[in-house]
Design a protein around this motif. Sequence first.
Motif, short mmCIF file in Angstrom:
data_model
loop_
_atom_site.label_atom_id
_atom_site.label_comp_id
_atom_site.label_asym_id
_atom_site.label_seq_id
_atom_site.Cartn_x
_atom_site.Cartn_y
_atom_site.Cartn_z
N GLY A 51 0.80 -1.22 0.00
CA GLY A 51 0.00 0.00 0.00
C GLY A 51 0.83 1.26 0.00
N VAL A 52 2.10 1.14 -0.41
CA VAL A 52 2.99 2.31 -0.47
C VAL A 52 2.55 3.21 -1.60
N THR A 53 2.51 4.51 -1.33
CA THR A 53 2.24 5.50 -2.37
C THR A 53 3.42 6.47 -2.40
N ALA A 54 3.89 6.72 -3.60
CA ALA A 54 5.03 7.63 -3.76
C ALA A 54 5.08 8.08 -5.20
N SER A 55 5.75 9.18 -5.42
CA SER A 55 5.93 9.64 -6.79
C SER A 55 6.82 8.66 -7.53
N PRO A 56 6.63 8.52 -8.83
CA PRO A 56 7.51 7.64 -9.60
C PRO A 56 8.99 8.00 -9.44
N ALA A 57 9.28 9.29 -9.35
CA ALA A 57 10.68 9.73 -9.20
C ALA A 57 11.26 9.26 -7.87
N ALA A 58 10.49 9.35 -6.79
CA ALA A 58 10.97 8.90 -5.48
C ALA A 58 11.19 7.40 -5.47
N LEU A 59 10.25 6.67 -6.04
CA LEU A 59 10.40 5.21 -6.11
C LEU A 59 11.62 4.82 -6.94
N GLU A 60 11.78 5.45 -8.08
CA GLU A 60 12.91 5.13 -8.96
C GLU A 60 14.24 5.44 -8.28
N ARG A 61 14.31 6.55 -7.58
CA ARG A 61 15.57 6.94 -6.93
C ARG A 61 16.00 5.91 -5.90
N VAL A 62 15.06 5.51 -5.05
CA VAL A 62 15.39 4.53 -4.01
C VAL A 62 15.60 3.15 -4.60
N ALA A 63 14.75 2.75 -5.54
CA ALA A 63 14.87 1.42 -6.16
C ALA A 63 16.20 1.26 -6.89
N ALA A 64 16.73 2.34 -7.44
CA ALA A 64 18.01 2.28 -8.14
C ALA A 64 19.17 2.00 -7.17
N ILE A 65 18.98 2.31 -5.90
CA ILE A 65 20.01 2.09 -4.89
C ILE A 65 19.91 0.69 -4.29
N TRP A 66 18.71 0.21 -4.06
CA TRP A 66 18.52 -1.10 -3.44
C TRP A 66 19.06 -2.21 -4.32
N PRO A 67 19.49 -3.33 -3.74
CA PRO A 67 19.56 -3.62 -2.32
C PRO A 67 20.72 -2.89 -1.65
N ALA A 68 20.45 -2.42 -0.44
CA ALA A 68 21.44 -1.65 0.31
C ALA A 68 20.95 -1.44 1.74
N PRO A 69 21.84 -1.07 2.65
CA PRO A 69 21.41 -0.76 4.01
C PRO A 69 20.79 0.65 4.06
N LEU A 70 19.77 0.82 3.23
CA LEU A 70 19.05 2.09 3.12
C LEU A 70 17.57 1.82 3.32
N THR A 71 17.01 2.41 4.36
CA THR A 71 15.58 2.28 4.67
C THR A 71 14.92 3.59 4.25
N ALA A 72 13.83 3.46 3.49
CA ALA A 72 13.11 4.63 3.01
C ALA A 72 11.71 4.65 3.61
N VAL A 73 11.28 5.81 4.05
CA VAL A 73 9.94 5.99 4.61
C VAL A 73 9.05 6.51 3.48
N PHE A 74 7.96 5.78 3.24
CA PHE A 74 6.99 6.14 2.22
C PHE A 74 5.61 6.30 2.87
N ALA A 75 4.72 7.01 2.20
CA ALA A 75 3.34 7.12 2.64
C ALA A 75 2.62 5.81 2.35
N LEU A 76 1.59 5.53 3.14
CA LEU A 76 0.75 4.34 2.95
C LEU A 76 -0.69 4.75 2.70
N THR A 77 -1.37 3.97 1.88
CA THR A 77 -2.79 4.23 1.67
C THR A 77 -3.58 3.89 2.93
N THR A 78 -3.18 2.82 3.62
CA THR A 78 -3.85 2.35 4.83
C THR A 78 -2.80 1.87 5.81
N PRO A 79 -2.91 2.21 7.09
CA PRO A 79 -1.94 1.72 8.06
C PRO A 79 -1.93 0.18 8.13
#
Length: 175
Positions: A51-79
């Motif tokens: 249920g993660v919601t994010a801009s395509p640019a934000a998703l692409e930026r983080v996805a390009a780095i993973w896998p890595a010891p990098l945790t990203a906080v994203f908005a959720l549609t539902t807790p």
Amino acid sequence: MAAVPTETFYGLAADPWNEQACARVFAIKGREAGKALPVLVASASDLAGLGVTASPAALERVAAIWPAPLTAVFALTTPLPCTSGERSLAVRVPAHPELRRLLARTGPLTGTSANRSGEPPARTAADVGAALGNAIDVLVDGGETPGGLPSTIVDARVDPPAVLRAGAFPWPETR
């Protein structure tokens, strides 16, 4: 509830959608109410199912780095039960190949450190056993983890992402 090795320390793995499992993680850690549990996924493609919601640019930026010891906080549609009612989720694709294979089979799992809150994180299965004893059901002995710093946490809900916790991954990204 399981303890599994990651690319930094051992983590507590439970079903992020299961209220009882998440409550058990909170109880075992002695974690304060309202402090959400991070989630580990096999790949960025697992984010939509959470249920993660994010801009395509934000998703692409983080996805390009993973896998890595990098945790990203994203908005959720539902807790989720692991977020303690918050509409955001801290998520990571770990740089630990065996753990990613496990996640590909099980689906997303919580990934908070396998220790009591305020205590040092566990680098070995023996450390987990000493800290948590019989409180966990399964302990995957993957040998000694690298330790060092925990994962870096960035808030990917803002552009550019802001560092919430400096850690093992250099931010801004260097690769």
